[in-house]
Motif scaffolding. Structure first.
Motif, PDB file in Angstrom:
ATOM      1  N   GLU A 401       0.794  -1.223   0.000  1.00 23.22           N
ATOM      2  CA  GLU A 401       0.000   0.000   0.000  1.00 23.22           C
ATOM      3  C   GLU A 401       0.826   1.272   0.000  1.00 23.22           C
ATOM      4  O   GLU A 401       0.346   2.323  -0.427  1.00 23.22           O
ATOM      5  CB  GLU A 401      -0.939   0.007   1.214  1.00 23.22           C
ATOM      6  CG  GLU A 401      -1.950  -1.134   1.189  1.00 23.22           C
ATOM      7  CD  GLU A 401      -2.875  -1.105   2.392  1.00 23.22           C
ATOM      8  OE1 GLU A 401      -2.670  -0.231   3.267  1.00 23.22           O
ATOM      9  OE2 GLU A 401      -3.785  -1.949   2.462  1.00 23.22           O
ATOM     10  N   THR A 402       2.069   1.224   0.497  1.00 28.32           N
ATOM     11  CA  THR A 402       2.854   2.454   0.635  1.00 28.32           C
ATOM     12  C   THR A 402       4.187   2.322  -0.096  1.00 28.32           C
ATOM     13  O   THR A 402       4.663   1.209  -0.357  1.00 28.32           O
ATOM     14  CB  THR A 402       3.126   2.772   2.112  1.00 28.32           C
ATOM     15  OG1 THR A 402       3.972   1.752   2.653  1.00 28.32           O
ATOM     16  CG2 THR A 402       1.819   2.845   2.904  1.00 28.32           C
ATOM     17  N   GLU A 403       4.783   3.470  -0.387  1.00 27.22           N
ATOM     18  CA  GLU A 403       6.082   3.491  -1.035  1.00 27.22           C
ATOM     19  C   GLU A 403       7.143   2.857  -0.139  1.00 27.22           C
ATOM     20  O   GLU A 403       8.036   2.158  -0.630  1.00 27.22           O
ATOM     21  CB  GLU A 403       6.474   4.946  -1.347  1.00 27.22           C
ATOM     22  CG  GLU A 403       7.735   5.101  -2.179  1.00 27.22           C
ATOM     23  CD  GLU A 403       7.533   4.651  -3.617  1.00 27.22           C
ATOM     24  OE1 GLU A 403       8.511   4.147  -4.203  1.00 27.22           O
ATOM     25  OE2 GLU A 403       6.417   4.782  -4.147  1.00 27.22           O
ATOM     26  N   LEU A 404       7.054   3.093   1.163  1.00 26.59           N
ATOM     27  CA  LEU A 404       8.024   2.514   2.102  1.00 26.59           C
ATOM     28  C   LEU A 404       7.938   0.996   2.090  1.00 26.59           C
ATOM     29  O   LEU A 404       8.972   0.304   2.039  1.00 26.59           O
ATOM     30  CB  LEU A 404       7.756   3.050   3.514  1.00 26.59           C
ATOM     31  CG  LEU A 404       8.668   2.483   4.617  1.00 26.59           C
ATOM     32  CD1 LEU A 404      10.129   2.807   4.322  1.00 26.59           C
ATOM     33  CD2 LEU A 404       8.248   3.023   5.990  1.00 26.59           C
ATOM     34  N   ALA A 405       6.721   0.455   2.106  1.00 21.72           N
ATOM     35  CA  ALA A 405       6.554  -0.991   2.078  1.00 21.72           C
ATOM     36  C   ALA A 405       7.088  -1.574   0.776  1.00 21.72           C
ATOM     37  O   ALA A 405       7.698  -2.655   0.770  1.00 21.72           O
ATOM     38  CB  ALA A 405       5.079  -1.347   2.253  1.00 21.72           C
ATOM     39  N   ALA A 406       6.887  -0.850  -0.319  1.00 21.94           N
ATOM     40  CA  ALA A 406       7.395  -1.311  -1.612  1.00 21.94           C
ATOM     41  C   ALA A 406       8.914  -1.348  -1.617  1.00 21.94           C
ATOM     42  O   ALA A 406       9.526  -2.290  -2.116  1.00 21.94           O
ATOM     43  CB  ALA A 406       6.882  -0.400  -2.719  1.00 21.94           C
ATOM     44  N   GLN A 407       9.542  -0.308  -1.035  1.00 23.40           N
ATOM     45  CA  GLN A 407      11.002  -0.258  -0.980  1.00 23.40           C
ATOM     46  C   GLN A 407      11.565  -1.378  -0.122  1.00 23.40           C
ATOM     47  O   GLN A 407      12.573  -2.001  -0.468  1.00 23.40           O
ATOM     48  CB  GLN A 407      11.446   1.104  -0.440  1.00 23.40           C
ATOM     49  CG  GLN A 407      11.172   2.263  -1.389  1.00 23.40           C
ATOM     50  CD  GLN A 407      11.518   3.604  -0.771  1.00 23.40           C
ATOM     51  OE1 GLN A 407      11.892   3.696   0.409  1.00 23.40           O
ATOM     52  NE2 GLN A 407      11.403   4.671  -1.560  1.00 23.40           N
ATOM     53  N   GLN A 408      10.904  -1.654   0.999  1.00 22.71           N
ATOM     54  CA  GLN A 408      11.373  -2.730   1.879  1.00 22.71           C
ATOM     55  C   GLN A 408      11.253  -4.093   1.195  1.00 22.71           C
ATOM     56  O   GLN A 408      12.160  -4.931   1.285  1.00 22.71           O
ATOM     57  CB  GLN A 408      10.553  -2.714   3.182  1.00 22.71           C
ATOM     58  CG  GLN A 408      10.840  -1.496   4.049  1.00 22.71           C
ATOM     59  CD  GLN A 408       9.918  -1.422   5.255  1.00 22.71           C
ATOM     60  OE1 GLN A 408       8.854  -2.051   5.287  1.00 22.71           O
ATOM     61  NE2 GLN A 408      10.316  -0.653   6.259  1.00 22.71           N
ATOM     62  N   LEU A 409      10.148  -4.314   0.498  1.00 23.71           N
ATOM     63  CA  LEU A 409       9.959  -5.579  -0.212  1.00 23.71           C
ATOM     64  C   LEU A 409      10.982  -5.732  -1.331  1.00 23.71           C
ATOM     65  O   LEU A 409      11.574  -6.800  -1.510  1.00 23.71           O
ATOM     66  CB  LEU A 409       8.537  -5.657  -0.778  1.00 23.71           C
ATOM     67  CG  LEU A 409       8.204  -6.908  -1.612  1.00 23.71           C
ATOM     68  CD1 LEU A 409       8.446  -8.182  -0.803  1.00 23.71           C
ATOM     69  CD2 LEU A 409       6.761  -6.852  -2.099  1.00 23.71           C
ATOM     70  N   ALA A 410      11.222  -4.647  -2.061  1.00 27.19           N
ATOM     71  CA  ALA A 410      12.213  -4.691  -3.146  1.00 27.19           C
ATOM     72  C   ALA A 410      13.599  -5.007  -2.596  1.00 27.19           C
ATOM     73  O   ALA A 410      14.366  -5.764  -3.213  1.00 27.19           O
ATOM     74  CB  ALA A 410      12.220  -3.372  -3.901  1.00 27.19           C
ATOM     75  N   ALA A 411      13.922  -4.443  -1.437  1.00 29.07           N
ATOM     76  CA  ALA A 411      15.236  -4.689  -0.832  1.00 29.07           C
ATOM     77  C   ALA A 411      15.380  -6.158  -0.430  1.00 29.07           C
ATOM     78  O   ALA A 411      16.437  -6.775  -0.610  1.00 29.07           O
ATOM     79  CB  ALA A 411      15.428  -3.784   0.380  1.00 29.07           C
ATOM     80  N   GLN A 412      14.317  -6.748   0.115  1.00 31.67           N
ATOM     81  CA  GLN A 412      14.364  -8.161   0.504  1.00 31.67           C
ATOM     82  C   GLN A 412      14.530  -9.070  -0.715  1.00 31.67           C
ATOM     83  O   GLN A 412      15.296 -10.031  -0.693  1.00 31.67           O
ATOM     84  CB  GLN A 412      13.084  -8.526   1.261  1.00 31.67           C
ATOM     85  CG  GLN A 412      12.977  -7.927   2.652  1.00 31.67           C
ATOM     86  CD  GLN A 412      11.662  -8.316   3.309  1.00 31.67           C
ATOM     87  OE1 GLN A 412      10.592  -7.852   2.927  1.00 31.67           O
ATOM     88  NE2 GLN A 412      11.749  -9.194   4.306  1.00 31.67           N
ATOM     89  N   LEU A 413      13.816  -8.761  -1.761  1.00 32.00           N
ATOM     90  CA  LEU A 413      13.911  -9.566  -2.973  1.00 32.00           C
ATOM     91  C   LEU A 413      15.280  -9.420  -3.623  1.00 32.00           C
ATOM     92  O   LEU A 413      15.829 -10.382  -4.174  1.00 32.00           O
ATOM     93  CB  LEU A 413      12.810  -9.170  -3.967  1.00 32.00           C
ATOM     94  CG  LEU A 413      11.380  -9.520  -3.538  1.00 32.00           C
ATOM     95  CD1 LEU A 413      10.373  -8.879  -4.485  1.00 32.00           C
ATOM     96  CD2 LEU A 413      11.176 -11.027  -3.499  1.00 32.00           C
ATOM     97  N   SER A 414      15.855  -8.232  -3.574  1.00 32.52           N
ATOM     98  CA  SER A 414      17.175  -7.990  -4.163  1.00 32.52           C
ATOM     99  C   SER A 414      18.258  -8.816  -3.493  1.00 32.52           C
ATOM    100  O   SER A 414      19.279  -9.138  -4.103  1.00 32.52           O
ATOM    101  CB  SER A 414      17.537  -6.506  -4.067  1.00 32.52           C
ATOM    102  OG  SER A 414      16.642  -5.721  -4.809  1.00 32.52           O
ATOM    103  N   ALA A 415      18.032  -9.156  -2.227  1.00 32.49           N
ATOM    104  CA  ALA A 415      19.040  -9.904  -1.473  1.00 32.49           C
ATOM    105  C   ALA A 415      19.035 -11.396  -1.806  1.00 32.49           C
ATOM    106  O   ALA A 415      19.960 -12.120  -1.409  1.00 32.49           O
ATOM    107  CB  ALA A 415      18.804  -9.707   0.022  1.00 32.49           C
ATOM    108  N   LEU A 416      18.039 -11.871  -2.518  1.00 34.53           N
ATOM    109  CA  LEU A 416      17.967 -13.288  -2.847  1.00 34.53           C
ATOM    110  C   LEU A 416      19.052 -13.674  -3.849  1.00 34.53           C
ATOM    111  O   LEU A 416      19.419 -12.888  -4.731  1.00 34.53           O
ATOM    112  CB  LEU A 416      16.588 -13.634  -3.437  1.00 34.53           C
ATOM    113  CG  LEU A 416      15.388 -13.554  -2.489  1.00 34.53           C
ATOM    114  CD1 LEU A 416      14.104 -13.839  -3.251  1.00 34.53           C
ATOM    115  CD2 LEU A 416      15.561 -14.553  -1.344  1.00 34.53           C
ATOM    116  N   THR A 417      19.535 -14.898  -3.718  1.00 33.22           N
ATOM    117  CA  THR A 417      20.551 -15.403  -4.644  1.00 33.22           C
ATOM    118  C   THR A 417      19.990 -15.473  -6.062  1.00 33.22           C
ATOM    119  O   THR A 417      18.884 -15.976  -6.280  1.00 33.22           O
ATOM    120  CB  THR A 417      21.009 -16.810  -4.218  1.00 33.22           C
ATOM    121  OG1 THR A 417      21.523 -16.740  -2.885  1.00 33.22           O
ATOM    122  CG2 THR A 417      22.082 -17.331  -5.162  1.00 33.22           C
ATOM    123  N   GLY A 418      20.743 -14.952  -7.017  1.00 32.37           N
ATOM    124  CA  GLY A 418      20.352 -15.026  -8.422  1.00 32.37           C
ATOM    125  C   GLY A 418      19.567 -13.841  -8.932  1.00 32.37           C
ATOM    126  O   GLY A 418      19.319 -13.736 -10.136  1.00 32.37           O
TER     127      GLY A 418
END
Length: 454
Positions: A401-418
């Motif tokens: 719902e929020t830009e902050l939540a989107a940024q946090q989710l993107a950061a978590q996904l970026s940390a995944l291998t591959g």
């Protein structure tokens, strides 16, 4: 066609027929206009080039806007409207008695810029893992339509004149409209918009992306060279004593031979990861083709030169969009391909203008010298191209719902291998990923998204 379901097969065949029937009508003009246009008032080499290239100008201008419009009012409406405008332009050109009205007709034809809508509909109707196959089928149909046009264009012109070519084009447009109306499936859902259509907010970033701009310039120069060649080539063939109705005997073996010789290049380039080396080699073939025609200046020179040219052309025509798709940032492939398509058609316009102007002022041979120089400049620019490793593209639905939540989710996904790139668009509620298929675990990404939505 293996693993495509019945809807995907129907979409692939129907959309390929729509695309190829339209492109067949356009390509048919290339081998005949320089010969049969001499009967028109105001005929000159410059106006030959303008008439051939005018279509590309309106295509370049309208490709992206009509793609956006198809997302607002529907793909079928845009496709039918574009084909109707294309048919109207064909009728104007068929009835024209001057090169100026033919050029106007070509401008109208170009107004039917439906490529974006067709490809977006293909994406709407296919599963993500099967989409490349459908796009490849459409791409192959365009290549086949070019080959067929080189054969039947001179035959139709010989039997019915230049106006007959345009009447034939108008009929093909009506056939394509019937296909859209009765055969092409109606989309019941839309593919992720950012991966299929150009988005206004992404265009500026794409124009600043160095590698993509290099490819956009490349396709522009490629189609500049193709269009410019056909300002002079038909007359050169006639000057060698080959009657216009027999020009297909020149084009058919050249195109067939170039395709046969190009395929091994594509296979080796992909399997050996030597895309850049073969990419530069193909540009070198274009330059060699121009120099061969220039230095030999006879029928043998035309055969060798055009064989070299179409080997390089076919390789680059297949490689360039694949490279754009690979290099485009996650979630911005639609914008990257939109600019690429506009560059392609703008190159056709420039080729007609430059080809006509050079031939009128300096003659046919000077044109091949100019094109050789253009090819050398492209080779210099392309030498700095960086080709990234192959990556798989995924799009996953999210609920943030929020830009902050989107940024946090993107950061978590970026940390995944591959994971190579992550783009999360709040407006679409969708996350786009570029990943290494060998290392990436989709289940981990889906678990992270589910946790964020909980």
């Amino acid at each position: 066609m293996q693993q495509l379901n019945s809807l995907e097969k129907r979409a692939a065949v129907a959309l390929a027929l729509v695309f190829s029937s339209r492109m067949l009508g356009l390509f048919m003009l290339l081998p005949v206009f320089a010969l049969y246009g001499s009967e028109l008032a105001g005929f000159s080499p410059l106006w030959i080039g303008l008439a051939i290239g005018a279509y590309g100008l309106t295509q370049a201008i309208l490709q992206i806007p009509l793609g956006w419009l198809s997302d607002r009012i529907g793909r079928h409406k845009v496709m039918l409207g574009g084909l109707m405008l294309f048919a109207a332009g064909s009728v104007v050109a068929a009835l024209a008695d001057s090169v100026y009205m033919v050029t106007f007709g070509r401008v109208l034809q170009g107004g039917g810029a439906i490529a974006g809508a067709v490809l977006a509909l293909a994406a709407d109707l296919t599963r993500e893992e099967q989409r490349p196959k459908v796009m490849a089928i459409i791409g192959v149909s365009i290549g086949l339509s070019f080959a067929v046009a080189m054969i039947i264009g001179p035959l139709v012109a010989r039997m019915a004149g230049l106006s007959g070519v345009f009447w034939f084009t108008a009929i093909l447009a009506l056939v394509a409209m019937a296909l859209v109306w009765f055969v092409v499936p109606v989309s019941v859902q839309k593919a992720p918009m950012a991966e299929t259509l150009a988005l206004p907010q992404s265009l500026k970033a794409m124009l600043k992306h160095r590698q993509l701009v290099q490819l956009d310039i490349g396709v522009m120069l490629l189609h500049l060279m193709l269009t410019a060649i056909f300002v002079a080539l038909p007359q050169l063939l006639t000057n060698t004593g080959l009657d216009s109705i027999k020009h297909w005997q020149f084009y058919l073996p050249i195109l067939a031979g170039s395709f046969v010789l190009m395929v091994p290049m594509l296979i080796v380039a992909m399997r050996k990861s030597q895309e850049k080396g073969f990419f530069l080699f193909a540009i070198g073939l274009l330059v060699s083709a121009m120099l061969t025609v220039l230095l030999l200046a006879n029928f043998v020179g035309l055969i060798i030169g055009m064989l070299l040219f179409f080997i390089g052309f076919n390789f680059l025509e297949a490689s360039l969009p694949a490279l754009v798709s690979r290099i485009a940032p996650a979630g911005q492939r639609g914008s990257a391909m939109g600019i690429y398509s506009s560059g392609q058609f703008f190159g056709a316009f420039l080729g007609g203008v430059i080809g006509g102007a050079v031939v009128q002022q300096f003659g046919n041979q000077a044109l091949f010298m100019v094109l050789a120089v253009i090819g050398l400049l492209w080779l210099l620019v392309a030498s700095t191209l960086i080709i990234p490793e192959r990556a798989q593209r995924l799009s996953l639905a999210v609920a943030v719902e929020t830009e902050l939540a989107a940024q946090q989710l993107a950061a978590q996904l970026s940390a995944l291998t591959g994971v190579q790139e992550v783009t999360l668009l709040l407006a679409e509620q969708r996350c786009y990923l570029k990943v290494s298929s060998a290392q990436f675990d989709t289940a981990q990404a889906e678990a992270i998204i589910a946790a964020a939505e909980a």
